[in-house]
Design a protein around this motif. Structure first.
Motif, PDB file in Angstrom:
ATOM      1  N   CYS A 267      -6.674  -1.029   1.306  1.00  0.00           N
ATOM      2  CA  CYS A 267      -6.772   0.233   2.060  1.00  0.00           C
ATOM      3  C   CYS A 267      -8.205   0.725   2.168  1.00  0.00           C
ATOM      4  O   CYS A 267      -8.503   1.558   3.017  1.00  0.00           O
ATOM      5  CB  CYS A 267      -5.879   1.305   1.440  1.00  0.00           C
ATOM      6  SG  CYS A 267      -6.491   1.994  -0.110  1.00  0.00           S
TER       7      CYS A 267
ATOM      8  N   LEU B 184      -9.368  -3.549  -2.863  1.00  0.00           N
ATOM      9  CA  LEU B 184      -8.304  -2.694  -2.361  1.00  0.00           C
ATOM     10  C   LEU B 184      -8.226  -2.845  -0.846  1.00  0.00           C
ATOM     11  O   LEU B 184      -9.201  -2.587  -0.133  1.00  0.00           O
ATOM     12  CB  LEU B 184      -8.573  -1.236  -2.732  1.00  0.00           C
ATOM     13  CG  LEU B 184      -8.571  -0.914  -4.225  1.00  0.00           C
ATOM     14  CD1 LEU B 184      -8.903   0.556  -4.441  1.00  0.00           C
ATOM     15  CD2 LEU B 184      -7.239  -1.264  -4.855  1.00  0.00           C
TER      16      LEU B 184
ATOM     17  N   PRO C 180       0.831  -1.206   0.000  1.00  0.00           N
ATOM     18  CA  PRO C 180       0.000   0.000   0.000  1.00  0.00           C
ATOM     19  C   PRO C 180       0.865   1.255   0.000  1.00  0.00           C
ATOM     20  O   PRO C 180       1.847   1.345   0.720  1.00  0.00           O
ATOM     21  CB  PRO C 180      -0.795  -0.125   1.306  1.00  0.00           C
ATOM     22  CG  PRO C 180      -0.867  -1.595   1.545  1.00  0.00           C
ATOM     23  CD  PRO C 180       0.458  -2.136   1.070  1.00  0.00           C
ATOM     24  N   LEU C 181       0.466   2.229  -0.830  1.00  0.00           N
ATOM     25  CA  LEU C 181       1.257   3.458  -0.961  1.00  0.00           C
ATOM     26  C   LEU C 181       0.426   4.686  -0.585  1.00  0.00           C
ATOM     27  O   LEU C 181       0.815   5.453   0.289  1.00  0.00           O
ATOM     28  CB  LEU C 181       1.774   3.576  -2.399  1.00  0.00           C
ATOM     29  CG  LEU C 181       2.605   4.811  -2.711  1.00  0.00           C
ATOM     30  CD1 LEU C 181       3.887   4.803  -1.887  1.00  0.00           C
ATOM     31  CD2 LEU C 181       2.935   4.874  -4.198  1.00  0.00           C
ATOM     32  N   CYS C 182      -0.709   4.875  -1.237  1.00  0.00           N
ATOM     33  CA  CYS C 182      -1.463   6.121  -1.013  1.00  0.00           C
ATOM     34  C   CYS C 182      -2.416   6.042   0.180  1.00  0.00           C
ATOM     35  O   CYS C 182      -2.694   7.046   0.818  1.00  0.00           O
ATOM     36  CB  CYS C 182      -2.229   6.498  -2.272  1.00  0.00           C
ATOM     37  SG  CYS C 182      -3.635   5.422  -2.627  1.00  0.00           S
ATOM     38  N   GLY C 183      -2.956   4.857   0.430  1.00  0.00           N
ATOM     39  CA  GLY C 183      -3.893   4.698   1.540  1.00  0.00           C
ATOM     40  C   GLY C 183      -5.260   5.313   1.288  1.00  0.00           C
ATOM     41  O   GLY C 183      -6.064   5.421   2.218  1.00  0.00           O
ATOM     42  N   MET C 184      -5.536   5.729   0.043  1.00  0.00           N
ATOM     43  CA  MET C 184      -6.836   6.349  -0.226  1.00  0.00           C
ATOM     44  C   MET C 184      -7.457   5.907  -1.543  1.00  0.00           C
ATOM     45  O   MET C 184      -8.279   6.623  -2.108  1.00  0.00           O
ATOM     46  CB  MET C 184      -6.713   7.868  -0.163  1.00  0.00           C
ATOM     47  CG  MET C 184      -5.700   8.457  -1.068  1.00  0.00           C
ATOM     48  SD  MET C 184      -5.576  10.226  -0.719  1.00  0.00           S
ATOM     49  CE  MET C 184      -4.357  10.683  -1.933  1.00  0.00           C
ATOM     50  N   GLY C 185      -7.097   4.729  -2.038  1.00  0.00           N
ATOM     51  CA  GLY C 185      -7.791   4.145  -3.174  1.00  0.00           C
ATOM     52  C   GLY C 185      -7.354   4.620  -4.541  1.00  0.00           C
ATOM     53  O   GLY C 185      -8.064   4.389  -5.525  1.00  0.00           O
ATOM     54  N   ILE C 186      -6.205   5.253  -4.649  1.00  0.00           N
ATOM     55  CA  ILE C 186      -5.766   5.791  -5.935  1.00  0.00           C
ATOM     56  C   ILE C 186      -4.663   4.949  -6.597  1.00  0.00           C
ATOM     57  O   ILE C 186      -4.733   4.664  -7.779  1.00  0.00           O
ATOM     58  CB  ILE C 186      -5.288   7.245  -5.768  1.00  0.00           C
ATOM     59  CG1 ILE C 186      -6.462   8.115  -5.347  1.00  0.00           C
ATOM     60  CG2 ILE C 186      -4.648   7.773  -7.062  1.00  0.00           C
ATOM     61  CD1 ILE C 186      -6.098   9.537  -4.985  1.00  0.00           C
ATOM     62  N   CYS C 187      -3.670   4.529  -5.841  1.00  0.00           N
ATOM     63  CA  CYS C 187      -2.481   3.905  -6.450  1.00  0.00           C
ATOM     64  C   CYS C 187      -2.710   2.469  -6.920  1.00  0.00           C
ATOM     65  O   CYS C 187      -1.980   1.972  -7.760  1.00  0.00           O
ATOM     66  CB  CYS C 187      -1.299   3.965  -5.490  1.00  0.00           C
ATOM     67  SG  CYS C 187      -1.412   2.818  -4.093  1.00  0.00           S
ATOM     68  N   GLN C 188      -3.683   1.780  -6.351  1.00  0.00           N
ATOM     69  CA  GLN C 188      -4.009   0.389  -6.715  1.00  0.00           C
ATOM     70  C   GLN C 188      -2.918  -0.610  -6.315  1.00  0.00           C
ATOM     71  O   GLN C 188      -2.951  -1.769  -6.720  1.00  0.00           O
ATOM     72  CB  GLN C 188      -4.277   0.254  -8.226  1.00  0.00           C
ATOM     73  CG  GLN C 188      -5.351   1.200  -8.745  1.00  0.00           C
ATOM     74  CD  GLN C 188      -6.747   0.794  -8.328  1.00  0.00           C
ATOM     75  OE1 GLN C 188      -7.169  -0.319  -8.586  1.00  0.00           O
ATOM     76  NE2 GLN C 188      -7.450   1.698  -7.660  1.00  0.00           N
ATOM     77  N   GLU C 189      -1.950  -0.178  -5.532  1.00  0.00           N
ATOM     78  CA  GLU C 189      -0.862  -1.080  -5.121  1.00  0.00           C
ATOM     79  C   GLU C 189      -1.302  -2.085  -4.061  1.00  0.00           C
ATOM     80  O   GLU C 189      -0.597  -3.045  -3.789  1.00  0.00           O
ATOM     81  CB  GLU C 189       0.327  -0.278  -4.590  1.00  0.00           C
ATOM     82  CG  GLU C 189       1.001   0.596  -5.616  1.00  0.00           C
ATOM     83  CD  GLU C 189       1.746  -0.197  -6.677  1.00  0.00           C
ATOM     84  OE1 GLU C 189       1.752  -1.439  -6.631  1.00  0.00           O
ATOM     85  OE2 GLU C 189       2.318   0.447  -7.572  1.00  0.00           O
ATOM     86  N   CYS C 190      -2.457  -1.850  -3.457  1.00  0.00           N
ATOM     87  CA  CYS C 190      -2.887  -2.702  -2.341  1.00  0.00           C
ATOM     88  C   CYS C 190      -3.896  -3.761  -2.755  1.00  0.00           C
ATOM     89  O   CYS C 190      -4.585  -4.302  -1.898  1.00  0.00           O
ATOM     90  CB  CYS C 190      -3.440  -1.834  -1.220  1.00  0.00           C
ATOM     91  SG  CYS C 190      -4.980  -0.995  -1.650  1.00  0.00           S
TER      92      CYS C 190
HETATM   93  S1  FES Z   1      -2.924   2.029  -0.922  1.00  0.00           S
HETATM   94 FE1  FES Z   1      -3.280   3.067  -2.787  1.00  0.00          FE
HETATM   95  S2  FES Z   1      -5.133   2.212  -3.504  1.00  0.00           S
HETATM   96 FE2  FES Z   1      -4.830   1.283  -1.578  1.00  0.00          FE
END
Ligand code: FES
Length: 79
Positions: free
Chosen positions: A65, A63, A43-53
């Motif tokens: 996060c 997701l 997880p990178l952004c913690g708000m649903g944008i980066c899609q890494e989670c």
């Molecule tokens: S941490 Fe970026 S979308 Fe979940």
């Protein structure tokens, strides 16, 4: 009140209201998936944008996060 779930088949207890991303960090290294290049992602952004989670939660890609832990949830990462 703790919430009991499973991460990669391992039982984990986390505080109520905890996100799956936080539960992954509590349970270990926080890694959610492996990229096509073989790199560990988390997880990178913690708000649903980066899609890494992105993980599998009860068999559905979601997701981490943006998902709150619930009892008996089954989370699978691509580790
Ligand atoms: S941490 Fe970026 S979308 Fe979940």
């Amino acid at each position: 009140m703790p919430v009991n779930l499973h991460i990669n088949g391992r039982p984990v207890s986390v505080p109520a209201g905890c996100s799956v991303a936080a539960a992954l960090a509590i349970a270990g290294n926080g890694i959610t998936r492996i990229s096509v290049g073989g790199e560990a992602r988390a997880p990178l952004c913690g708000m649903g944008i980066c899609q890494e989670c992105r993980v599998s939660i009860n068999g559905v890609r979601r997701l981490a996060c943006q998902t709150t832990c619930s009892a008996d949830m089954r989370v699978e990462t691509s580790q």
